[in-house]
Design a protein around this motif. Structure first.
Motif, PDB file in Angstrom:
ATOM      1  N   LYS A   1       0.817  -1.217   0.000  1.00  0.00           N
ATOM      2  CA  LYS A   1       0.000   0.000   0.000  1.00  0.00           C
ATOM      3  C   LYS A   1       0.852   1.270   0.000  1.00  0.00           C
ATOM      4  N   VAL A   2       2.097   1.155   0.419  1.00  0.00           N
ATOM      5  CA  VAL A   2       2.986   2.315   0.428  1.00  0.00           C
ATOM      6  C   VAL A   2       3.285   2.779  -1.005  1.00  0.00           C
ATOM      7  N   THR A   3       3.267   1.830  -1.942  1.00  0.00           N
ATOM      8  CA  THR A   3       3.597   2.181  -3.323  1.00  0.00           C
ATOM      9  C   THR A   3       2.428   2.807  -4.072  1.00  0.00           C
ATOM     10  N   VAL A   4       1.220   2.760  -3.507  1.00  0.00           N
ATOM     11  CA  VAL A   4       0.044   3.330  -4.173  1.00  0.00           C
ATOM     12  C   VAL A   4      -0.112   4.772  -3.708  1.00  0.00           C
ATOM     13  N   ASN A   5      -0.076   5.709  -4.666  1.00  0.00           N
ATOM     14  CA  ASN A   5      -0.138   7.147  -4.356  1.00  0.00           C
ATOM     15  C   ASN A   5      -1.382   7.775  -4.963  1.00  0.00           C
ATOM     16  N   GLY A   6      -1.763   8.907  -4.401  1.00  0.00           N
ATOM     17  CA  GLY A   6      -2.832   9.719  -4.982  1.00  0.00           C
ATOM     18  C   GLY A   6      -4.198   9.093  -4.907  1.00  0.00           C
ATOM     19  N   THR A   7      -4.458   8.301  -3.879  1.00  0.00           N
ATOM     20  CA  THR A   7      -5.770   7.666  -3.800  1.00  0.00           C
ATOM     21  C   THR A   7      -6.471   8.042  -2.507  1.00  0.00           C
ATOM     22  N   LYS A   8      -7.185   9.095  -2.548  1.00  0.00           N
ATOM     23  CA  LYS A   8      -8.162   9.415  -1.513  1.00  0.00           C
ATOM     24  C   LYS A   8      -9.303  10.073  -2.278  1.00  0.00           C
ATOM     25  N   ILE A   9     -10.037   9.212  -2.968  1.00  0.00           N
ATOM     26  CA  ILE A   9     -11.085   9.675  -3.867  1.00  0.00           C
ATOM     27  C   ILE A   9     -12.372   9.823  -3.068  1.00  0.00           C
ATOM     28  N   LYS A  10     -13.006  11.036  -3.176  1.00  0.00           N
ATOM     29  CA  LYS A  10     -14.185  11.327  -2.362  1.00  0.00           C
ATOM     30  C   LYS A  10     -15.413  11.664  -3.205  1.00  0.00           C
ATOM     31  N   SER A  11     -15.364  11.376  -4.496  1.00  0.00           N
ATOM     32  CA  SER A  11     -16.529  11.685  -5.326  1.00  0.00           C
ATOM     33  C   SER A  11     -16.715  10.619  -6.397  1.00  0.00           C
ATOM     34  N   ILE A  12     -17.907  10.583  -6.975  1.00  0.00           N
ATOM     35  CA  ILE A  12     -18.235   9.638  -8.031  1.00  0.00           C
ATOM     36  C   ILE A  12     -17.542  10.093  -9.318  1.00  0.00           C
TER      37      ILE A  12
ATOM     38  N   SER B   1       6.459   4.733 -12.592  1.00  0.00           N
ATOM     39  CA  SER B   1       5.166   4.424 -11.980  1.00  0.00           C
ATOM     40  C   SER B   1       4.147   4.083 -13.071  1.00  0.00           C
ATOM     41  N   VAL B   2       3.051   3.464 -12.640  1.00  0.00           N
ATOM     42  CA  VAL B   2       1.975   3.077 -13.549  1.00  0.00           C
ATOM     43  C   VAL B   2       0.697   3.736 -13.056  1.00  0.00           C
ATOM     44  N   GLU B   3      -0.028   4.359 -13.986  1.00  0.00           N
ATOM     45  CA  GLU B   3      -1.306   4.997 -13.663  1.00  0.00           C
ATOM     46  C   GLU B   3      -2.424   3.968 -13.830  1.00  0.00           C
ATOM     47  N   LEU B   4      -3.258   3.845 -12.815  1.00  0.00           N
ATOM     48  CA  LEU B   4      -4.410   2.949 -12.870  1.00  0.00           C
ATOM     49  C   LEU B   4      -5.680   3.793 -12.876  1.00  0.00           C
ATOM     50  N   LYS B   5      -6.602   3.449 -13.768  1.00  0.00           N
ATOM     51  CA  LYS B   5      -7.874   4.157 -13.813  1.00  0.00           C
ATOM     52  C   LYS B   5      -8.788   3.575 -12.737  1.00  0.00           C
ATOM     53  N   VAL B   6      -9.362   4.458 -11.922  1.00  0.00           N
ATOM     54  CA  VAL B   6     -10.265   4.069 -10.847  1.00  0.00           C
ATOM     55  C   VAL B   6     -11.622   4.723 -11.105  1.00  0.00           C
ATOM     56  N   VAL B   7     -12.649   3.909 -11.150  1.00  0.00           N
ATOM     57  CA  VAL B   7     -14.006   4.389 -11.383  1.00  0.00           C
ATOM     58  C   VAL B   7     -14.826   4.143 -10.121  1.00  0.00           C
TER      59      VAL B   7
ATOM     60  N   ASP C   1     -14.490   9.207 -12.626  1.00  0.00           N
ATOM     61  CA  ASP C   1     -13.198   8.595 -12.962  1.00  0.00           C
ATOM     62  C   ASP C   1     -12.068   9.332 -12.260  1.00  0.00           C
ATOM     63  N   SER C   2     -11.110   8.577 -11.776  1.00  0.00           N
ATOM     64  CA  SER C   2      -9.916   9.133 -11.130  1.00  0.00           C
ATOM     65  C   SER C   2      -8.723   8.250 -11.480  1.00  0.00           C
ATOM     66  N   TRP C   3      -7.561   8.661 -11.004  1.00  0.00           N
ATOM     67  CA  TRP C   3      -6.334   7.897 -11.285  1.00  0.00           C
ATOM     68  C   TRP C   3      -5.609   7.593  -9.974  1.00  0.00           C
ATOM     69  N   ALA C   4      -5.048   6.417  -9.922  1.00  0.00           N
ATOM     70  CA  ALA C   4      -4.189   6.013  -8.800  1.00  0.00           C
ATOM     71  C   ALA C   4      -2.831   5.651  -9.399  1.00  0.00           C
ATOM     72  N   ARG C   5      -1.788   6.030  -8.745  1.00  0.00           N
ATOM     73  CA  ARG C   5      -0.439   5.778  -9.252  1.00  0.00           C
ATOM     74  C   ARG C   5       0.246   4.729  -8.386  1.00  0.00           C
ATOM     75  N   VAL C   6       0.807   3.700  -9.038  1.00  0.00           N
ATOM     76  CA  VAL C   6       1.584   2.670  -8.339  1.00  0.00           C
ATOM     77  C   VAL C   6       3.043   2.916  -8.650  1.00  0.00           C
ATOM     78  N   ASP C   7       3.843   3.189  -7.627  1.00  0.00           N
ATOM     79  CA  ASP C   7       5.266   3.490  -7.789  1.00  0.00           C
ATOM     80  C   ASP C   7       6.056   2.182  -7.892  1.00  0.00           C
ATOM     81  N   LEU C   8       6.882   2.067  -8.936  1.00  0.00           N
ATOM     82  CA  LEU C   8       7.679   0.857  -9.154  1.00  0.00           C
ATOM     83  C   LEU C   8       9.178   1.116  -8.990  1.00  0.00           C
ATOM     84  N   GLY C   9       9.545   2.092  -8.218  1.00  0.00           N
ATOM     85  CA  GLY C   9      10.957   2.361  -7.942  1.00  0.00           C
ATOM     86  C   GLY C   9      11.685   2.894  -9.166  1.00  0.00           C
ATOM     87  N   ASP C  10      12.739   2.201  -9.571  1.00  0.00           N
ATOM     88  CA  ASP C  10      13.576   2.633 -10.695  1.00  0.00           C
ATOM     89  C   ASP C  10      12.835   2.602 -12.031  1.00  0.00           C
ATOM     90  N   LEU C  11      11.778   1.816 -12.130  1.00  0.00           N
ATOM     91  CA  LEU C  11      11.040   1.697 -13.391  1.00  0.00           C
ATOM     92  C   LEU C  11       9.943   2.745 -13.527  1.00  0.00           C
TER      93      LEU C  11
END
Length: 196
Positions: A161-172, A186-192, A174-184
């Protein structure tokens, strides 16, 4: 009467000078191994150089030092050289293992990145605060723990859970959550977030 020639005197002078030099050179110092702490010389186990008389009269009788056997000294030097070689080989092996671990970690992160990029949007359903008409505000929020749980349960992907950033979504919506992969990066995940 007794007559002395100059040539015979120079021979005597040379012999006595040679004799003194030989005698001075005979008082060589020797190397010994200390068995106890001797003030002014060193600590136990150290190899020090002392006069033969001091070793013979003081150090050896009081069991403060041992004579060094030449064969034992060669054996000790060979053992020390072997130990140094072993130590350097162990350091090389450790560095190789660390490099292999790092390479393995990079391969795992690349695989994780590929799996995260190929995911469909993560869908969460939450109750909406309907006190205000047309409000998109939800009760609670979608946080990193929710994203981690969704990834694990529905997709079989384990992420800290430490690697997941930007996720405190409080409304209905589409939003984005970022998973940090260190040297590689990060990956953006779409959250609905949908209305329950």
């Amino acid at each position: 009467m007794f007559s002395v020639s100059r040539s015979s005197l120079s021979g005597v002078a040379n012999r006595s000078a040679t004799h003194i030099v030989k005698r001075w050179r005979s008082s060589k110092s020797i190397e010994v191994t200390l068995r106890a702490n001797v003030q002014g010389l060193g600590k136990p186990g150290e190899v020090v150089t002392v006069a033969p008389g001091r070793m013979r009269n003081q150090l050896y009788p009081l069991r403060l030092a041992n004579y060094i056997d030449k064969n034992a000294q060669h054996y000790r030097e060979a053992t020390l050289a072997g130990q140094d070689a072993l130590k350097s080989a162990q350091e090389v092996n450790k560095a190789y293992q660390q490099a292999a671990k790092k390479e393995q970690r990079i391969v795992q992160l690349q695989d994780l990145r590929h799996r995260l990029q190929s995911l469909p949007p993560l869908v969460f359903s939450r109750a909406v605060n309907e006190i205000l008409p047309g409000s998109k505000t939800i009760f609670g929020s979608v946080q990193a723990e929710d994203v981690v749980k969704e990834l694990k349960e529905k997709h079989g992907i384990i992420v800290d859970k430490v690697t997941v950033n930007g996720t405190k979504i409080k409304s209905i919506g589409d939003s984005w959550a970022r998973v940090d992969l260190g040297d590689l990066g990060s990956v953006e995940l779409k959250v609905v977030v949908e209305r329950r």
